[in-house]
Design a protein around this motif. Structure first.
Motif, PDB file in Angstrom:
ATOM      1  N   GLY A  31       0.914  -1.241   0.049  1.00 29.91           N
ATOM      2  CA  GLY A  31      -0.080  -0.054   0.082  1.00 29.91           C
ATOM      3  C   GLY A  31       0.737   1.271   0.069  1.00 29.91           C
ATOM      4  O   GLY A  31       0.582   2.309  -0.694  1.00 29.91           O
ATOM      5  N   MET A  32       2.013   1.300   0.624  1.00 30.57           N
ATOM      6  CA  MET A  32       2.642   2.358   0.826  1.00 30.57           C
ATOM      7  C   MET A  32       3.632   2.570  -0.315  1.00 30.57           C
ATOM      8  O   MET A  32       3.496   3.656  -0.928  1.00 30.57           O
ATOM      9  CB  MET A  32       3.691   2.128   2.123  1.00 30.57           C
ATOM     10  CG  MET A  32       3.241   2.507   3.439  1.00 30.57           C
ATOM     11  SD  MET A  32       4.403   1.942   4.657  1.00 30.57           S
ATOM     12  CE  MET A  32       5.564   3.355   4.620  1.00 30.57           C
ATOM     13  N   ILE A  37       3.988   6.025  -5.249  1.00 37.25           N
ATOM     14  CA  ILE A  37       4.314   6.277  -6.644  1.00 37.25           C
ATOM     15  C   ILE A  37       3.051   7.519  -6.952  1.00 37.25           C
ATOM     16  O   ILE A  37       3.380   8.458  -7.682  1.00 37.25           O
ATOM     17  CB  ILE A  37       3.891   5.201  -7.399  1.00 37.25           C
ATOM     18  CG1 ILE A  37       4.951   4.171  -7.177  1.00 37.25           C
ATOM     19  CG2 ILE A  37       3.701   5.514  -8.733  1.00 37.25           C
ATOM     20  CD1 ILE A  37       4.841   2.807  -7.889  1.00 37.25           C
ATOM     21  N   MET A  38       1.938   7.370  -6.385  1.00 39.94           N
ATOM     22  CA  MET A  38       0.686   8.418  -6.751  1.00 39.94           C
ATOM     23  C   MET A  38       1.156   9.645  -6.164  1.00 39.94           C
ATOM     24  O   MET A  38       0.974  10.871  -6.662  1.00 39.94           O
ATOM     25  CB  MET A  38      -0.380   7.940  -6.183  1.00 39.94           C
ATOM     26  CG  MET A  38      -0.992   6.396  -6.969  1.00 39.94           C
ATOM     27  SD  MET A  38      -2.294   5.807  -6.017  1.00 39.94           S
ATOM     28  CE  MET A  38      -3.674   6.312  -7.023  1.00 39.94           C
ATOM     29  N   GLN A  44       4.802  16.130  -8.254  1.00 41.32           N
ATOM     30  CA  GLN A  44       5.761  16.694  -9.660  1.00 41.32           C
ATOM     31  C   GLN A  44       4.765  17.690 -10.188  1.00 41.32           C
ATOM     32  O   GLN A  44       5.257  18.521 -10.583  1.00 41.32           O
ATOM     33  CB  GLN A  44       5.798  15.536 -10.281  1.00 41.32           C
ATOM     34  CG  GLN A  44       7.303  14.832 -10.211  1.00 41.32           C
ATOM     35  CD  GLN A  44       7.538  13.647 -11.394  1.00 41.32           C
ATOM     36  OE1 GLN A  44       6.622  12.944 -11.922  1.00 41.32           O
ATOM     37  NE2 GLN A  44       8.670  13.722 -11.795  1.00 41.32           N
ATOM     38  N   GLY A  45       3.408  17.207 -10.345  1.00 42.76           N
ATOM     39  CA  GLY A  45       2.711  18.153 -11.118  1.00 42.76           C
ATOM     40  C   GLY A  45       2.335  19.490 -10.238  1.00 42.76           C
ATOM     41  O   GLY A  45       2.423  20.518 -10.667  1.00 42.76           O
ATOM     42  N   ALA A  46       2.296  19.415  -8.902  1.00 46.98           N
ATOM     43  CA  ALA A  46       2.056  20.504  -8.031  1.00 46.98           C
ATOM     44  C   ALA A  46       3.235  21.421  -7.908  1.00 46.98           C
ATOM     45  O   ALA A  46       3.185  22.677  -7.905  1.00 46.98           O
ATOM     46  CB  ALA A  46       1.589  19.876  -6.551  1.00 46.98           C
ATOM     47  N   ASP A 137      -2.991  17.066 -11.509  1.00 42.84           N
ATOM     48  CA  ASP A 137      -4.129  16.051 -11.722  1.00 42.84           C
ATOM     49  C   ASP A 137      -4.614  15.865 -10.466  1.00 42.84           C
ATOM     50  O   ASP A 137      -4.271  14.848  -9.870  1.00 42.84           O
ATOM     51  CB  ASP A 137      -3.404  14.775 -12.215  1.00 42.84           C
ATOM     52  CG  ASP A 137      -4.523  13.966 -12.823  1.00 42.84           C
ATOM     53  OD1 ASP A 137      -5.649  14.081 -13.056  1.00 42.84           O
ATOM     54  OD2 ASP A 137      -4.201  12.678 -13.501  1.00 42.84           O
ATOM     55  N   PHE A 138      -5.748  16.433 -10.153  1.00 38.92           N
ATOM     56  CA  PHE A 138      -6.506  16.324  -8.917  1.00 38.92           C
ATOM     57  C   PHE A 138      -7.448  15.144  -9.011  1.00 38.92           C
ATOM     58  O   PHE A 138      -7.833  14.643  -7.980  1.00 38.92           O
ATOM     59  CB  PHE A 138      -7.299  17.625  -8.806  1.00 38.92           C
ATOM     60  CG  PHE A 138      -6.785  18.776  -8.256  1.00 38.92           C
ATOM     61  CD1 PHE A 138      -6.063  18.795  -7.011  1.00 38.92           C
ATOM     62  CD2 PHE A 138      -6.304  19.884  -8.930  1.00 38.92           C
ATOM     63  CE1 PHE A 138      -5.409  20.110  -6.432  1.00 38.92           C
ATOM     64  CE2 PHE A 138      -5.419  20.820  -8.493  1.00 38.92           C
ATOM     65  CZ  PHE A 138      -5.259  20.970  -7.237  1.00 38.92           C
ATOM     66  N   LYS A 139      -7.573  14.527 -10.184  1.00 40.78           N
ATOM     67  CA  LYS A 139      -8.250  13.348 -10.159  1.00 40.78           C
ATOM     68  C   LYS A 139      -7.584  12.221  -9.551  1.00 40.78           C
ATOM     69  O   LYS A 139      -8.365  11.221  -9.020  1.00 40.78           O
ATOM     70  CB  LYS A 139      -8.537  13.212 -11.715  1.00 40.78           C
ATOM     71  CG  LYS A 139      -9.713  13.814 -12.285  1.00 40.78           C
ATOM     72  CD  LYS A 139     -10.125  13.086 -13.728  1.00 40.78           C
ATOM     73  CE  LYS A 139      -9.122  13.749 -14.575  1.00 40.78           C
ATOM     74  NZ  LYS A 139      -9.406  13.311 -15.974  1.00 40.78           N
ATOM     75  N   LEU A 140      -6.288  12.359  -9.321  1.00 46.05           N
ATOM     76  CA  LEU A 140      -5.580  11.357  -8.655  1.00 46.05           C
ATOM     77  C   LEU A 140      -5.596  11.261  -7.251  1.00 46.05           C
ATOM     78  O   LEU A 140      -5.555  10.183  -6.631  1.00 46.05           O
ATOM     79  CB  LEU A 140      -4.030  11.527  -8.755  1.00 46.05           C
ATOM     80  CG  LEU A 140      -3.057  10.519  -9.025  1.00 46.05           C
ATOM     81  CD1 LEU A 140      -3.406   9.613 -10.186  1.00 46.05           C
ATOM     82  CD2 LEU A 140      -1.728  11.123  -8.933  1.00 46.05           C
TER      83      LEU A 140
END
Lengths: 569, 146
Positions: A31-32, A37-38, A44-46, A137-140
């Protein structure tokens, strides 16, 4: 007599705990890992939000068409920019480098066409690093909670495993290792909420999947019946593939151009079914029907002309979208049942009401009506068995259809056939059970009366019965049985056990007049035990009526009898 | 070391349903207790997961580090104590005095009979299919279970 009660928190040995902890640790670490990864992808996007906006020029750009049926479109781009007086060149479009649908890629190719002057975003700490699109990507975000569940289960499980041990050790260390009686109300509430969460997942998944797989497409088909038909030209058509351990599924992608009210548009939707599914041949037929350059008609959404489809008919595979409905139904029934169970649960307050030495308040249902109600009726049993049979066979039939009928690999077909045999047999058995239960609907319904309806230990009881339509019966047996029934947990598994301790034969006759109606008296032994209903331990008394018939199935009814404490004290 | 115990008058271990029990609590504690509570409860032992339920609780006047106190408790009318093949039900009174971890317990039976009922497992008839098979395989009656 001061005594030491045995500690009842038996948590298993240390090796078991270590094994369980290792298993749970793997759970938590996976899980961690996925959450990491997510989170990194999101970070990165932020982080690019603080990168410096810089003018840049697109030097090259082309749409990369899928090389395989399983891959997607992408846009390959190159651009130049000047940062702090130095020239740089880059090729990164965004942090999300995965492919996309044709229409999205086409839009990118228009927004970032070669020769265009656009804005790019430069990493101030490493100016050679830049992106054209820095959308976060806030959908993430919601999906990050999925691996979090694994982390919580893993670490929570480890904590609980070892916490129990600590409690047990503390109890042994203490001078009197007596168990604290649990709070039944609290544990019942916790169990009820646990069941609600469990079935809630079924309900959510069922509703969510059912909406996207059935409701949404059907609603859009209905809406599109008023969409105008416009001419369009097919640009390309192909089958898309998606492979995983369960096999390969297929989708249809047709790209076409059309004009609506003087504006040109590109469409890539064949109909309202998104995603992929089994059934290679059906999709191949659709692709064959739309060859590049072919002129045909499409249906355009007048409110949003960018939205168009080639077909607005109901495809038979949409029915598969009803399967999640079964999950939703299981979830709904489970939640309703859990809540009802919680409300009905009795609290055992064995108090003695003032002025009465014999009443037994709180633990039993009302006294008065002396016609016994059966534990279950043939109609209830029929609904129950139909539900289970439909649920089981529904799921099994998906695999049978997908892997045995539609599957192409003969070796896999053979393997799957072997694997599926027991499941299919259980399905057939369930269908047989439904028929058996259905036939029981036509059995006579006995009326059984007990006086008193809640007899006491040592008390005399009068039983009377009447069986309308008794002529088909050749023998009638009525017994009163008392049994101990327990639920137990052993290691990671559990079970139930039952032992009969009393069996009183009240009626056993082949006389047709006695079968039709009669009465009998009997005594409940004073040296026995009254009805008792705790969470895991029960003393249950049942009146069992069995009528043998010339033709199957036999008449079989059970009635719960509340045996009260005796009055000899 | 903390001392916390509870005993019943005449060390009686058998009671009738609804009977009064006279108990004495003795305590000698290192820290002043928040409360001294006596719980009357039944509990099960045996093959199943344990069940228990406090049916009555009383708080004693705990004004000192040590002391003793007599009090009466009325038993309810049920559940009776019994011993079965899977379940045994007994009664007990316990005394707890947090923050002390110790507790005193006194176990007894409650039954209208001279001794708690003993439920012996009896032969249960075989289910239809097994009954048929028993003709060929020599399957015998199941002891008590189904």
């Amino acid at each position: 007599m001061s005594i030491m009660l045995q500690n009842r928190n038996n948590c298993g040995g240390v090796p078991n705990k270590i094994g369980a902890s290792l298993f749970l640790l793997v759970f938590a670490l996976s899980g961690m890992f996925f959450m990491g990864i997510m989170a990194y992808s999101f970070y990165q996007g932020a982080a690019a939000g603080s990168w410096v906006e810089t003018p840049c020029r697109i030097t090259a750009g082309e749409i990369v068409y899928p090389q395989r049926s399983g891959s997607k479109y992408s846009y390959k781009v190159a651009y130049r920019y000047v940062y702090s007086g130095r020239n740089y060149s880059a090729t990164r479009l965004s942090f999300n480098t995965q492919g996309s649908e044709y229409k999205k890629v086409l839009k990118l190719s228009q927004d970032y066409a070669p020769g265009m002057d656009v804005k790019c975003y430069v990493n101030p700490s490493n100016p050679s690093d830049a992106v054209l699109v820095r959308k976060v990507d806030f959908k993430l975000l919601p999906f990050m909670f999925i691996p979090l569940i694994f982390v919580a289960i893993g670490f929570g499980g480890i904590y609980l495993t070892w916490r129990k041990k600590k409690q047990a050790e503390a109890a042994v260390d203490s001078a009197v290792a007596a168990p604290l009686p649990p709070s039944p109300l609290k544990s019942a509430r916790a169990g009820r909420y646990g069941l609600c969460v469990f079935f809630g997942i079924f309900l959510l998944v069922g509703v969510f999947a059912g909406y996207f797989m059935f409701l949404k497409p059907v609603f859009k088909i209905w809406l599109s019946s008023s969409w105008p038909q416009v001419p369009c030209v097919i640009e390309s058509s192909r089958m898309t593939e998606s492979s995983d351990s369960d096999g390969t599924t297929y989708g249809v992608e047709v790209i076409y151009r059309y004009q609506y009210q003087g504006t040109a548009y590109v469409g890539d939707k064949y109909d309202f079914i998104s995603g992929t599914s089994s059934g290679h041949e059906a999709k191949a037929r659709i692709v064959r029907n739309y060859s590049p350059g072919q002129k045909t008609f499409c249906y355009v959404n007048p409110a949003n002309p960018d939205d168009a489809v080639l077909s607005r008919t109901f495809r038979s595979e949409l029915w598969l979208g009803l399967i999640p409905g079964a999950f939703a139904l299981v979830g709904f029934i489970g939640i309703t049942g859990a809540l009802r169970f919680g409300r009905k649960r009795k609290v055992h307050v064995y108090e003695q009401p003032p002025g009465s030495g014999l009443n037994y308040a709180g633990g039993f249902d009302g006294i008065g009506e002396n016609v016994l109600k059966p534990v279950t009726t043939p109609l209830k049993s029929l609904f129950g068995t139909i539900f289970v049979a439909v649920f089981w066979n529904g799921i099994v039939s998906i695999f049978v259809y997908q892997d045995l009928i539609k599957g192409t690999n003969s070796l896999m077909k053979f393997g799957v056939s072997l694997f599926m045999i027991p499941f299919i047999l259980v399905g057939l058995l369930l269908i047989g059970l439904v028929l058996h239960t259905l036939l029981q609907l036509f059995n006579p319904r006995p009326v059984v009366k007990l006086d008193p309806v809640s007899p006491a230990l040592g008390g005399r009881v009068s039983l009377s019965w009447e069986i309308p339509g008794y002529r088909s019966l050749t023998r009638l047996e009525i017994k009163l049985e008392g049994s101990e029934e327990v639920k137990f947990k052993s290691g990671d598994s559990g079970g139930t056990a039952k032992k009969l301790f009393e069996q009183i034969s009240i009626v056993d006759t082949e006389d047709t007049r006695e079968i039709a109606a009669g009465n009998a008296t009997f005594t409940i032994p004073a040296e026995s035990m009254h009805s008792f209903d705790a969470d895991s331990n029960k003393i249950i008394w049942r009146l069992k009526l069995k009528g043998r018939k010339k033709l199957l199935p036999a008449l079989s009814y059970e009635y719960a009898v509340n045996v009260m404490p005796g009055g000899k004290f | 070391m903390n001392i916390l115990s509870i005993k019943i008058k005449d060390d009686k271990t058998k009671f009738l349903p609804g009977e009064d029990i006279q108990c004495e609590v003795i305590w000698d504690l290192q820290k002043l207790p928040k409360t001294i509570t006596v719980n009357l409860f039944w509990f099960t032992e045996g093959q199943g997961n344990p069940d228990s339920e406090i049916v009555r609780s009383i708080e004693l006047d705990a004004s000192g580090l040590s002391g003793r106190q007599w009090f009466r408790l009325a038993l309810p009318v049920a559940p009776y104590s019994f011993t079965g093949s899977l379940i045994s039900l007994s009664w007990a009174v316990e005394v707890v005095a947090p923050p002390a971890a110790e507790r005193g317990i006194y176990k007894f039976s409650m039954s209208p009979l001279d001794n708690p009922a003993v439920l012996k497992a009896i032969e249960a008839p075989l289910p239809g299919v097994l009954k048929f098979l028993s003709r060929f395989k020599g399957i015998k009656q199941m002891p008590g279970g189904q």
